[in-house]
Design a protein around this motif. Structure first.
Motif, short mmCIF file in Angstrom:
data_model
loop_
_atom_site.label_atom_id
_atom_site.label_comp_id
_atom_site.label_asym_id
_atom_site.label_seq_id
_atom_site.Cartn_x
_atom_site.Cartn_y
_atom_site.Cartn_z
N TYR A 1 -82.51 4.12 52.76
CA TYR A 1 -83.74 3.32 52.35
C TYR A 1 -83.67 2.84 50.98
O TYR A 1 -84.64 2.62 50.48
CB TYR A 1 -85.02 3.85 52.81
N GLY A 2 -82.52 3.06 50.23
CA GLY A 2 -82.39 2.78 48.80
C GLY A 2 -82.73 3.97 47.73
O GLY A 2 -82.69 3.89 46.64
N GLY A 3 -82.74 5.19 48.35
CA GLY A 3 -82.92 6.30 47.41
C GLY A 3 -81.35 6.91 47.38
O GLY A 3 -80.42 6.46 47.63
N PRO A 4 -81.45 8.04 46.63
CA PRO A 4 -80.23 8.78 46.26
C PRO A 4 -79.64 9.52 47.31
O PRO A 4 -80.48 9.77 48.36
CB PRO A 4 -80.69 9.69 44.96
N LEU A 5 -78.42 10.13 47.39
CA LEU A 5 -77.65 10.85 48.01
C LEU A 5 -77.48 12.24 47.50
O LEU A 5 -77.12 12.41 46.49
CB LEU A 5 -76.43 10.43 48.38
N THR A 6 -78.40 13.18 47.98
CA THR A 6 -78.41 14.49 47.29
C THR A 6 -77.12 15.32 47.91
O THR A 6 -76.63 15.45 48.81
CB THR A 6 -79.78 15.11 47.98
N ALA A 7 -76.60 16.12 46.70
CA ALA A 7 -75.67 16.95 46.87
C ALA A 7 -76.22 18.28 46.43
O ALA A 7 -76.72 18.55 45.07
CB ALA A 7 -74.44 16.62 46.01
N VAL A 8 -75.80 19.32 47.08
CA VAL A 8 -76.61 20.89 46.55
C VAL A 8 -75.45 21.88 46.67
O VAL A 8 -74.40 21.57 47.17
CB VAL A 8 -77.77 21.10 47.39
N VAL A 9 -75.71 22.70 45.94
CA VAL A 9 -74.94 24.11 45.99
C VAL A 9 -75.87 25.11 46.51
O VAL A 9 -76.78 25.19 45.72
CB VAL A 9 -74.03 24.44 44.67
N ILE A 10 -75.20 26.03 47.19
CA ILE A 10 -75.88 27.23 47.58
C ILE A 10 -75.21 28.42 47.24
O ILE A 10 -74.23 28.71 47.67
CB ILE A 10 -76.30 27.11 49.06
N GLU A 11 -75.85 29.36 46.65
CA GLU A 11 -75.29 30.68 46.42
C GLU A 11 -76.24 31.76 47.23
O GLU A 11 -77.17 31.87 46.64
CB GLU A 11 -75.44 30.86 44.79
N GLY A 12 -75.66 32.45 48.18
CA GLY A 12 -76.34 33.09 49.02
C GLY A 12 -77.43 32.33 49.57
O GLY A 12 -77.07 31.63 50.50
N ARG A 13 -78.69 32.57 49.38
CA ARG A 13 -79.92 31.66 49.82
C ARG A 13 -80.32 31.12 48.68
O ARG A 13 -81.43 30.44 48.92
CB ARG A 13 -80.92 32.51 50.56
N GLU A 14 -79.78 31.07 47.56
CA GLU A 14 -80.41 30.19 46.34
C GLU A 14 -79.87 28.82 46.43
O GLU A 14 -78.76 28.59 46.52
CB GLU A 14 -80.05 30.81 44.95
N VAL A 15 -80.67 27.78 46.07
CA VAL A 15 -80.30 26.56 46.17
C VAL A 15 -80.40 25.51 44.89
O VAL A 15 -81.31 25.89 44.25
CB VAL A 15 -81.18 25.56 47.33
N PHE A 16 -79.30 24.93 44.61
CA PHE A 16 -79.52 24.30 43.31
C PHE A 16 -79.12 22.75 43.79
O PHE A 16 -77.99 22.38 44.36
CB PHE A 16 -78.57 24.75 42.17
N GLU A 17 -79.71 21.66 43.22
CA GLU A 17 -79.43 20.57 43.30
C GLU A 17 -78.48 19.98 42.26
O GLU A 17 -78.51 20.64 40.73
CB GLU A 17 -80.84 19.38 43.19
N LEU A 18 -77.56 19.11 42.40
CA LEU A 18 -76.31 18.94 41.61
C LEU A 18 -76.88 17.57 40.81
O LEU A 18 -77.00 16.52 41.30
CB LEU A 18 -75.01 18.89 42.00
#
Length: 248
Positions: A215-232
């Motif tokens: 719908y015109g928004g961004p495409l999210t990419a994340v990295v997950i370390e164990g259960r910690e999540v970081f948006e790139l």
């Protein structure tokens, strides 16, 4: 254990290439790890064919990419088996070619002329001629879940309280409730898309990475370390933490 994940793409090849670039930058600093795409490769965006070709070519050259099946991918595959086929997860009054679903844009990306404005049967026959068999086989073969360490990747979610091995494909690619409002820990962190949000959101027991590319928004990419999540992001990793653990 590190994993990368990309949300619902919906035919936006340029956004997908950008997400892969962000992941490549992070991998250059932290090392290689699998990239899981949570499904909905097609529909609504302008280049579903390009998205499929890019992902197929990447896997063929040995990229460590997992590509899951979303409900839109399943509807596309099902449509190519019969022009009047109907996905059991879709409302009976809708079809894949309804303007709300985005199937018209997918067929246009394959060169099918005016798929929303012609009789259904000729459009279907043109689609069969236009969509390569290799694309059809690849789409139909997409898995519906991927388990890695403490994380389970699916398109839509899971039916709470049911072991992953006993989940139905329809739930994995279509479910919203009771999954979205369930506060329990599911044994592993569930990373999913399907329910469009303005931004990727961590709920404690699950992470929704569908940030509305359709719908015109961004495409999210994340990295997950164990259960910690970081948006790139272009500036690097941004921690994605639950504001209200275990609450939707």
């Amino acid at each position: 254990m590190r994993s990368y994940a990309i949300g619902d793409i919906h035919g936006h090849l340029s956004l997908l290439l950008g997400a892969h670039d962000l992941i490549a930058r992070d991998q250059a600093q932290h090392g290689a790890a699998p990239v899981i795409h949570v499904g909905d490769l097609v529909d609504r965006g302008p280049d579903s064919r390009g998205v499929i070709e890019h992902l197929m070519q990447g896997q063929a050259r040995g990229e460590d990419w997992v590509v899951l099946k979303g409900n839109h991918d399943r509807m596309f595959s099902l449509y190519l088996t019969a022009f009047d086929a109907h996905d059991e997860g879709l409302r009976r009054d809708l079809s894949w070619l309804h303007p709300r679903l985005g199937g018209v844009q997918t067929l246009q990306s394959y060169g099918v002329a005016s798929p929303g404005d012609r009789p259904l049967l000729p459009v279907f026959h043109d689609a069969l001629a236009a969509v390569p068999q290799a694309h059809r086989d690849w789409l139909a073969a997409r898995p519906t879940s991927h388990q890695r360490g403490e994380v389970t990747f699916v398109h839509a979610g899971i039916r709470p309280g049911i072991p992953l091995a006993k989940q139905t494909e329809t739930d994995l690619v279509w479910i919203r409730e009771p999954f979205l409002s369930d506060p329990r820990d599911h044994g592993s962190l569930i990373v999913h898309g399907h329910t469009a949000l303005d931004v990727a959101t961590h709920y404690g027991n699950r992470v929704n990475i569908d940030s509305s590319a359709a719908y015109g928004g961004p495409l999210t990419a994340v990295v997950i370390e164990g259960r910690e999540v970081f948006e790139l992001t272009a500036q690097g990793r941004k921690p994605l933490r639950p504001a209200h653990p275990h609450l939707p």
